[in-house]
Design a protein around this motif. Structure first.
Motif, short mmCIF file in Angstrom:
data_model
loop_
_atom_site.label_atom_id
_atom_site.label_comp_id
_atom_site.label_asym_id
_atom_site.label_seq_id
_atom_site.Cartn_x
_atom_site.Cartn_y
_atom_site.Cartn_z
N THR A 114 18.69 -5.27 8.91
CA THR A 114 17.44 -6.21 8.62
C THR A 114 17.18 -6.32 7.16
OG1 THR A 114 15.54 -4.78 8.52
CG2 THR A 114 16.27 -5.47 10.75
N ARG A 115 16.50 -6.98 6.52
CA ARG A 115 16.16 -7.17 5.17
C ARG A 115 14.52 -6.59 4.98
NH1 ARG A 115 18.28 -11.67 2.31
NH2 ARG A 115 20.45 -12.23 3.36
N PHE A 116 14.00 -5.82 5.94
CA PHE A 116 12.72 -5.39 5.67
C PHE A 116 12.78 -4.29 5.15
CE2 PHE A 116 12.07 -8.06 9.77
CZ PHE A 116 11.24 -8.96 9.43
N ILE A 117 11.73 -4.09 4.22
CA ILE A 117 11.21 -2.66 3.74
C ILE A 117 9.74 -2.62 3.50
CG2 ILE A 117 11.39 -3.57 1.53
CD1 ILE A 117 12.58 -0.47 0.49
N ALA A 118 9.15 -1.60 4.04
CA ALA A 118 7.72 -1.40 3.93
C ALA A 118 7.29 -0.45 2.77
CB ALA A 118 7.25 -0.95 5.42
N PHE A 119 5.87 -0.90 2.33
CA PHE A 119 5.24 0.26 1.41
C PHE A 119 3.81 -0.32 1.45
CE2 PHE A 119 7.08 -3.80 -0.50
CZ PHE A 119 6.10 -4.49 -1.01
N LYS A 120 3.01 0.73 0.76
CA LYS A 120 1.71 0.54 0.68
C LYS A 120 1.46 -0.27 -0.43
CE LYS A 120 0.97 4.69 -2.08
NZ LYS A 120 0.35 6.12 -2.09
N VAL A 121 0.14 -0.92 -0.26
CA VAL A 121 -0.09 -1.89 -1.20
C VAL A 121 -0.11 -1.16 -2.59
CG1 VAL A 121 -2.84 -1.25 -1.11
CG2 VAL A 121 -1.87 -3.48 -1.91
N PRO A 122 0.58 -2.16 -3.62
CA PRO A 122 0.40 -1.52 -5.05
C PRO A 122 -0.98 -1.91 -5.72
CG PRO A 122 1.93 -3.56 -4.68
CD PRO A 122 1.65 -3.15 -3.26
N LEU A 123 -1.05 -1.24 -6.67
CA LEU A 123 -2.52 -1.49 -7.23
C LEU A 123 -2.43 -2.15 -8.73
CD1 LEU A 123 -4.55 1.67 -5.97
CD2 LEU A 123 -4.21 -0.51 -4.94
N GLN A 124 -3.28 -2.79 -9.13
CA GLN A 124 -3.34 -3.32 -10.41
C GLN A 124 -3.93 -2.42 -11.47
OE1 GLN A 124 -6.13 -6.58 -10.39
NE2 GLN A 124 -7.59 -5.35 -9.74
N GLN A 125 -3.58 -2.69 -12.75
CA GLN A 125 -3.96 -1.40 -13.74
C GLN A 125 -5.36 -1.11 -13.72
OE1 GLN A 125 -1.45 0.07 -15.60
NE2 GLN A 125 -0.07 -1.11 -14.59
N SER A 126 -6.20 -1.82 -13.57
CA SER A 126 -7.59 -1.37 -13.50
C SER A 126 -7.91 -0.38 -12.34
CB SER A 126 -8.48 -2.70 -13.24
OG SER A 126 -8.30 -3.24 -11.98
N LEU A 127 -7.23 -0.47 -11.34
CA LEU A 127 -7.24 0.62 -10.46
C LEU A 127 -6.40 1.96 -10.64
CD1 LEU A 127 -7.70 -1.68 -7.08
CD2 LEU A 127 -9.28 -0.43 -8.09
N ILE A 128 -5.17 1.59 -11.19
CA ILE A 128 -4.27 2.77 -11.40
C ILE A 128 -4.90 3.90 -12.48
CG2 ILE A 128 -2.10 3.34 -12.46
CD1 ILE A 128 -0.77 1.05 -11.15
N ARG A 129 -5.70 3.33 -13.27
CA ARG A 129 -6.29 4.24 -14.39
C ARG A 129 -7.26 5.30 -13.50
NH1 ARG A 129 -7.73 -0.90 -16.93
NH2 ARG A 129 -5.99 -1.42 -18.48
N LEU A 130 -7.55 5.14 -12.52
CA LEU A 130 -8.40 5.94 -11.57
C LEU A 130 -7.62 7.00 -11.02
CD1 LEU A 130 -10.76 3.41 -10.03
CD2 LEU A 130 -11.23 4.37 -12.04
N LEU A 131 -6.39 7.01 -11.01
CA LEU A 131 -5.49 8.04 -10.42
C LEU A 131 -4.78 8.72 -11.33
CD1 LEU A 131 -3.69 5.27 -7.90
CD2 LEU A 131 -5.28 7.33 -7.29
N PRO A 132 -4.31 9.97 -11.00
CA PRO A 132 -3.42 10.46 -11.88
C PRO A 132 -2.23 10.06 -12.14
CG PRO A 132 -3.61 11.74 -9.68
CD PRO A 132 -4.98 10.72 -9.74
N ALA A 133 -1.45 10.29 -13.21
CA ALA A 133 -0.07 9.65 -13.24
C ALA A 133 0.96 9.81 -12.17
CB ALA A 133 0.58 10.23 -14.78
N PHE A 134 1.02 10.82 -11.63
CA PHE A 134 2.09 11.07 -10.66
C PHE A 134 1.64 10.12 -9.35
CE2 PHE A 134 -0.92 14.42 -9.66
CZ PHE A 134 -1.23 14.51 -8.21
N GLU A 135 0.54 9.93 -9.11
CA GLU A 135 -0.04 8.82 -7.89
C GLU A 135 0.26 7.39 -8.36
OE1 GLU A 135 -0.50 9.95 -5.07
OE2 GLU A 135 -1.19 11.92 -5.06
N ALA A 136 0.37 7.17 -9.50
CA ALA A 136 0.33 5.78 -9.71
C ALA A 136 1.49 4.97 -9.12
CB ALA A 136 0.71 5.55 -11.31
N PHE A 137 0.98 3.66 -8.37
CA PHE A 137 2.05 2.91 -7.67
C PHE A 137 1.50 1.20 -7.79
CE2 PHE A 137 3.38 0.76 -3.77
CZ PHE A 137 4.79 0.79 -4.13
#
Length: 307
Positions: A26-49
């Protein structure tokens, strides 16, 4: 009870793997929702997505993403403008915790069929995500495999769980996939909703641009360190001569890696000027000179009255 708008990182978002593997055949690939930069700043660097991390992970696997189908029931996580022009974006509002309706399933099938029709000559992938990229995503992907590709329900569920790295958790989703009726494919070839093209240029590293020469009587805006001097015009009786260098300027909206560090000031820094008069330019005013404020006679009278 007043409605309280949710903000911040989604619940249990960090408990799930960011990106799964392409489902074979198939062409399908699943992932969790990516976050914008204002939300990524609330996470540690290794959790950024975010969108940039998503495309970087796919590039490492030598995969190219062509379409993102967003199944979340909100628009607060990221915007279509955060995606590059090479990626199309389609929003299908899908409520969580309940089996998607027949109209949602049909819209999903239409989007997939339209993309496959237009991209028959390449191997671009269809990225599907909800909040965690697991339950709603797994249900609709498996529903497509069962209804359109004719795959056995147990095999479709097992294949999705293995490629995603997590198993579908909602029992009502699993029950409907295993024992529920197949949904009709009538009208699947007629796309109802057109995908949106991305507009961001975050993934193109652009070299810093040099600020064009300005007349000396115009005020420059923001400066960065260590840049060659621009040609200096001959002094005149009424032309201010800058006492600082005209330095290389990198606008804040360019996202390419800077060759030089930015100015430490978060606001535009205006350099000091000296006026060239008949006897030559005056020395520049030191930056650390204290400012002397005049005190009016009434204020002095009040000060004397206090003492």
């Amino acid at each position: 009870m007043a409605f309280k708008k949710k903000r911040g990182i989604p619940d249990r978002w960090t408990d799930y793997q960011a990106l799964g593997k392409r489902i074979p055949g198939t062409r399908f690939i699943a992932f969790k929702v990516p976050l914008q930069q204002s939300l990524i700043r609330l996470l540690p660097a290794f959790e950024a997505f975010g969108p940039s991390e998503l495309l970087h992970l796919l590039e490492e696997d030598k995969q190219e993403l062509g379409l993102i189908i967003d199944l979340t029931f909100t628009t607060r996580y990221y915007k279509p403008q955060d995606l590059p022009p090479s990626v199309q974006y389609l929003k299908i509002y899908t409520a969580g915790h309940e089996v998607p309706s027949d109209s949602v399933i049909l819209n999903f099938k239409r989007a997939v069929r339209a993309f496959l029709r237009e991209n028959d000559g390449n191997e671009k992938l269809i990225g599907v995500h909800c909040t965690h990229g697991l339950n709603r995503t797994g249900y609709l992907v498996c529903r497509y495999l069962i209804d359109v590709d004719g795959m056995d329900p147990g095999k479709a569920i097992e294949l999705f769980n293995r490629c995603r790295g997590h198993s579908i958790e909602r029992e009502n989703y699993l029950q409907d996939l295993r024992c529920g009726p197949k949904r009709s494919n009538q009208g699947m070839e007629d796309p109802e909703q057109e995908p949106v093209q991305g507009k961001a240029n975050l993934w193109r590293a652009r070299s810093p641009q040099t600020c064009p020469p300005r007349p000396p009587h115009q005020t420059p805006r923001l400066w960065a360190p260590s840049s060659p001097l621009l040609p200096v015009l001959p002094p005149g009786p009424l032309f201010p001569m800058p006492t600082t260098e005209l330095l290389r300027f990198e606008p804040h909206w360019r996202r390419g890696p800077p060759l030089q560090p930015y100015s430490p000031f978060p606001y535009p820094v205006l350099p000091r000027y000296s006026w060239s008069g008949p006897s030559g330019p005056f020395p520049p005013v030191p930056l650390d000179e204290p400012q002397r404020h005049r005190t009016t006679g009434r204020a002095k009278h009040r000060q004397r009255k206090r003492h």
